[in-house]
Motif scaffolding. Structure first.
Motif, PDB file in Angstrom:
ATOM      1  N   VAL A 111      -1.175   4.671  -8.458  1.00  0.00           N
ATOM      2  CA  VAL A 111      -1.176   3.249  -8.360  1.00  0.00           C
ATOM      3  C   VAL A 111      -0.473   2.878  -9.563  1.00  0.00           C
ATOM      4  O   VAL A 111      -1.766   3.260 -10.814  1.00  0.00           O
ATOM      5  N   THR A 170       1.075  -5.648  -9.683  1.00  0.00           N
ATOM      6  CA  THR A 170      -0.128  -5.000  -9.008  1.00  0.00           C
ATOM      7  C   THR A 170      -0.785  -5.420  -8.401  1.00  0.00           C
ATOM      8  O   THR A 170      -1.701  -5.856  -9.601  1.00  0.00           O
ATOM      9  N   ASP A 215       0.872  -1.505  -0.081  1.00  0.00           N
ATOM     10  CA  ASP A 215      -0.005  -0.080   0.056  1.00  0.00           C
ATOM     11  C   ASP A 215       1.192   1.558  -0.071  1.00  0.00           C
ATOM     12  O   ASP A 215       1.475   1.336  -0.684  1.00  0.00           O
ATOM     13  N   ARG A 271      -4.144  -5.318  -6.137  1.00  0.00           N
ATOM     14  CA  ARG A 271      -5.159  -4.849  -5.705  1.00  0.00           C
ATOM     15  C   ARG A 271      -6.612  -5.344  -4.688  1.00  0.00           C
ATOM     16  O   ARG A 271      -6.318  -6.663  -5.381  1.00  0.00           O
ATOM     17  N   ASP A 293      -2.911  -5.192   4.580  1.00  0.00           N
ATOM     18  CA  ASP A 293      -1.978  -5.143   3.793  1.00  0.00           C
ATOM     19  C   ASP A 293      -0.442  -6.336   3.646  1.00  0.00           C
ATOM     20  O   ASP A 293      -0.007  -6.736   3.280  1.00  0.00           O
ATOM     21  N   ASP A 352      -5.085  -2.482  -0.747  1.00  0.00           N
ATOM     22  CA  ASP A 352      -6.428  -1.544  -0.824  1.00  0.00           C
ATOM     23  C   ASP A 352      -6.443   0.067  -1.695  1.00  0.00           C
ATOM     24  O   ASP A 352      -7.032   0.762  -1.567  1.00  0.00           O
ATOM     25  N   PHE A 353      -4.904   0.282  -1.236  1.00  0.00           N
ATOM     26  CA  PHE A 353      -4.090   2.237  -1.227  1.00  0.00           C
ATOM     27  C   PHE A 353      -4.781   2.976  -0.899  1.00  0.00           C
ATOM     28  O   PHE A 353      -5.537   4.747  -2.054  1.00  0.00           O
TER      29      PHE A 353
END
Length: 248
Positions: free
Chosen positions: A61, A67, A34, A69, A78, A53-54
């Motif tokens: 992103v 990557t 993240d 997600r 995370d 989940d950023f």
């Protein structure tokens, strides 16, 4: 006795870095969890995988197959997801930056995850504010002898040991200022805090059965780990769901 050499994974999390410059060993797998991607970008370090989940990422992103997600509502935090990615790619030693300090709930969760690693035959080292936190299960940590300044900052020689399991049996500490022999520690009685490394003395921390949380100065070389038996099992597959017990 099982002595293992582990492939290394370096994980960058979103928390405090205390001005430290992370070190990435040659050939290590690098994962940004993240908001840890903000740190790898600032440091000029390229991550092999980006996961989260950023919600804590302030920059963009990235797109691409590296990557991963995750949904915002899930059981696994995370950091655990990052550990699973590293584990499933062969890593058994994890050096984790940005997982201490800041939010206390995140710090506690990070320490619990080092215990999870230890109980499956891996090891995690959490770096923060001049100290390293790790966990060891049914194993011995050996610290090499080196010069220790007995007149300077006490934190540069301080070692503390806590039981993470309900009890930890056969705990011995050798080569430290206060030695311990075949003791039983519990997770509600604090008996191992604020011990000290000694000048030019090798030191060891051993637990025959159970899990210990150990803190030591980040200026120390990472300890050698000798496990008392082989471990089985793994961290499981990447989990992006919410369990029925938590579902609303």
């Amino acid at each position: 006795m099982v002595r293992m050499s582990e492939q290394t994974c370096v994980i960058f999390a979103a928390g405090e870095y205390y001005g430290d410059t992370p070190i990435v060993p040659s050939g290590a797998l690098v994962i940004a969890a993240d908001g840890g991607l903000d740190h790898t970008r600032a440091l000029g370090i390229e991550a092999d995988f980006v996961i989260g989940d950023f919600d804590s990422l302030t920059s963009s992103v990235p797109h691409g197959s590296n990557t991963l997600r995750l949904p915002s509502q899930k059981d696994d935090p995370d950091l655990l997801s990052a550990l699973k990615v590293g584990w499933n790619r062969g890593a058994r030693q994890f050096r984790i930056y940005g997982a201490l300090g800041g939010r206390i709930d995140h710090t506690i969760a990070s320490i619990q995850l080092t215990a999870l690693l230890a109980q499956h035959g891996g090891v995690g080292f959490l770096y923060g504010d001049g100290m390293i936190v790790t966990a060891v299960s049914d194993a011995r940590l050996d610290f090499a002898a080196r010069h220790v300044d007995s007149t300077g900052d006490a934190r540069a020689r301080m070692v503390s040991v806590f039981a993470h399991s309900s009890d930890a049996q056969g705990v011995s500490e050798r080569g430290l200022k206060y030695e311990l022999t075949d003791a039983t520690l519990t997770n509600t009685i604090v008996q191992g805090v604020s011990n000290e490394l000694l000048d030019e003395r090798a030191a060891s921390i051993d637990v025959r059965q159970g899990t210990l949380i150990v803190t030591f100065p980040s200026s120390e070389s990472l300890p050698r780990i000798t496990r008392h038996h082989a471990f089985t099992g793994d961290l499981g597959a990447l989990d992006t769901t919410v369990s029925s017990a938590l579902a609303v």
